[in-house]
Design a protein around this motif. Sequence first.
Motif, mmCIF file in Angstrom:
data_model
loop_
_atom_site.group_PDB
_atom_site.id
_atom_site.type_symbol
_atom_site.label_atom_id
_atom_site.label_comp_id
_atom_site.label_asym_id
_atom_site.label_seq_id
_atom_site.Cartn_x
_atom_site.Cartn_y
_atom_site.Cartn_z
ATOM 1 N N GLY A 21 -108.895 23.425 24.752
ATOM 2 C CA GLY A 21 -110.158 23.258 24.057
ATOM 3 C C GLY A 21 -110.997 22.190 24.709
ATOM 4 O O GLY A 21 -110.609 21.582 25.702
ATOM 5 N N LYS A 22 -112.144 21.962 24.147
ATOM 6 C CA LYS A 22 -113.073 20.975 24.684
ATOM 7 C C LYS A 22 -112.965 19.684 23.875
ATOM 8 O O LYS A 22 -113.032 19.707 22.650
ATOM 9 N N ALA A 23 -112.793 18.582 24.572
ATOM 10 C CA ALA A 23 -112.713 17.274 23.919
ATOM 11 C C ALA A 23 -114.078 16.894 23.363
ATOM 12 O O ALA A 23 -115.103 17.124 23.990
ATOM 13 N N ASP A 24 -114.080 16.330 22.171
ATOM 14 C CA ASP A 24 -115.302 15.852 21.539
ATOM 15 C C ASP A 24 -115.171 14.345 21.364
ATOM 16 O O ASP A 24 -114.405 13.881 20.514
ATOM 17 N N PRO A 25 -115.898 13.554 22.145
ATOM 18 C CA PRO A 25 -115.780 12.096 22.060
ATOM 19 C C PRO A 25 -116.099 11.541 20.673
ATOM 20 O O PRO A 25 -115.597 10.490 20.286
ATOM 21 N N ALA A 26 -116.911 12.254 19.911
ATOM 22 C CA ALA A 26 -117.266 11.786 18.566
ATOM 23 C C ALA A 26 -116.141 12.036 17.560
ATOM 24 O O ALA A 26 -116.101 11.423 16.497
ATOM 25 N N ASN A 27 -115.234 12.951 17.892
ATOM 26 C CA ASN A 27 -114.117 13.285 17.002
ATOM 27 C C ASN A 27 -112.804 13.242 17.779
ATOM 28 O O ASN A 27 -112.299 14.266 18.226
ATOM 29 N N PRO A 28 -112.230 12.068 17.949
ATOM 30 C CA PRO A 28 -110.966 11.965 18.678
ATOM 31 C C PRO A 28 -109.871 12.807 18.029
ATOM 32 O O PRO A 28 -109.848 12.976 16.812
ATOM 33 N N TYR A 29 -108.979 13.322 18.850
ATOM 34 C CA TYR A 29 -107.870 14.129 18.358
ATOM 35 C C TYR A 29 -107.089 13.355 17.301
ATOM 36 O O TYR A 29 -106.733 12.208 17.489
ATOM 37 N N GLY A 30 -106.800 13.994 16.184
ATOM 38 C CA GLY A 30 -106.010 13.391 15.121
ATOM 39 C C GLY A 30 -106.747 12.352 14.296
ATOM 40 O O GLY A 30 -106.124 11.624 13.531
ATOM 41 N N ARG A 31 -108.052 12.286 14.418
ATOM 42 C CA ARG A 31 -108.844 11.262 13.726
ATOM 43 C C ARG A 31 -108.612 11.268 12.218
ATOM 44 O O ARG A 31 -108.545 10.220 11.584
ATOM 45 N N THR A 32 -108.449 12.438 11.626
ATOM 46 C CA THR A 32 -108.291 12.516 10.170
ATOM 47 C C THR A 32 -106.866 12.833 9.740
ATOM 48 O O THR A 32 -106.602 12.968 8.555
ATOM 49 N N THR A 33 -105.961 12.954 10.703
ATOM 50 C CA THR A 33 -104.590 13.310 10.323
ATOM 51 C C THR A 33 -103.537 12.340 10.825
ATOM 52 O O THR A 33 -102.596 12.031 10.120
ATOM 53 N N TYR A 34 -103.657 11.860 12.043
ATOM 54 C CA TYR A 34 -102.584 11.062 12.629
ATOM 55 C C TYR A 34 -102.830 9.561 12.575
ATOM 56 O O TYR A 34 -101.891 8.787 12.536
ATOM 57 N N TYR A 35 -104.082 9.127 12.613
ATOM 58 C CA TYR A 35 -104.420 7.706 12.559
ATOM 59 C C TYR A 35 -103.567 6.890 13.531
ATOM 60 O O TYR A 35 -102.922 5.926 13.165
ATOM 61 N N SER A 36 -103.569 7.323 14.792
ATOM 62 C CA SER A 36 -102.667 6.658 15.719
ATOM 63 C C SER A 36 -103.094 6.852 17.166
ATOM 64 O O SER A 36 -103.954 7.659 17.476
ATOM 65 N N GLY A 37 -102.415 6.101 18.010
ATOM 66 C CA GLY A 37 -102.544 6.273 19.443
ATOM 67 C C GLY A 37 -101.307 6.994 19.943
ATOM 68 O O GLY A 37 -100.209 6.773 19.446
ATOM 69 N N LYS A 38 -101.493 7.869 20.899
ATOM 70 C CA LYS A 38 -100.375 8.632 21.437
ATOM 71 C C LYS A 38 -100.140 8.233 22.885
ATOM 72 O O LYS A 38 -101.086 7.981 23.632
ATOM 73 N N LEU A 39 -98.886 8.190 23.281
ATOM 74 C CA LEU A 39 -98.574 7.853 24.656
ATOM 75 C C LEU A 39 -97.240 8.437 25.065
ATOM 76 O O LEU A 39 -96.436 8.839 24.225
#
Length: 120
Positions: A21-39
């Motif tokens: 999919g296309k990344a949306d800088p205004a809506n980071p992945y997991g913004r409303t579900t994960y509340y976290s940083g992934k690494l």
Amino acid sequence: MKDGTVLILDNDYIYKYIIPGKADPANPYGRTTYYSGKLIFKSRHAGVYVVTLPTTETLASPKLEDLPNLMAILTNIEKLRCDMYDDALIPIALVNKLVSLANHPSSKILQRFAVESVAH
């Protein structure tokens, strides 16, 4: 990845390699579900771990300084490594062993139930 390195997953990486999919800088992945940083962390012992760290803000392009206590957390992950399974950590390996039907009398109960169910 070299041993002892960290790859912080940003929006572009996640949408290019993990979720098409296309990344949306205004809506980071997991913004409303994960509340976290992934690494992805490759320890000095060559173990590879996918880590999710709680953050106060979900960013499209997080940096090392955006992940509080990251180095302490990664140090503890290295200390908790376990050789029971590939890239295992002691608490996870112990829970897996605890709930394994093969290691408990419950496997015999399940086997009796299955045999009785098939016989009827």
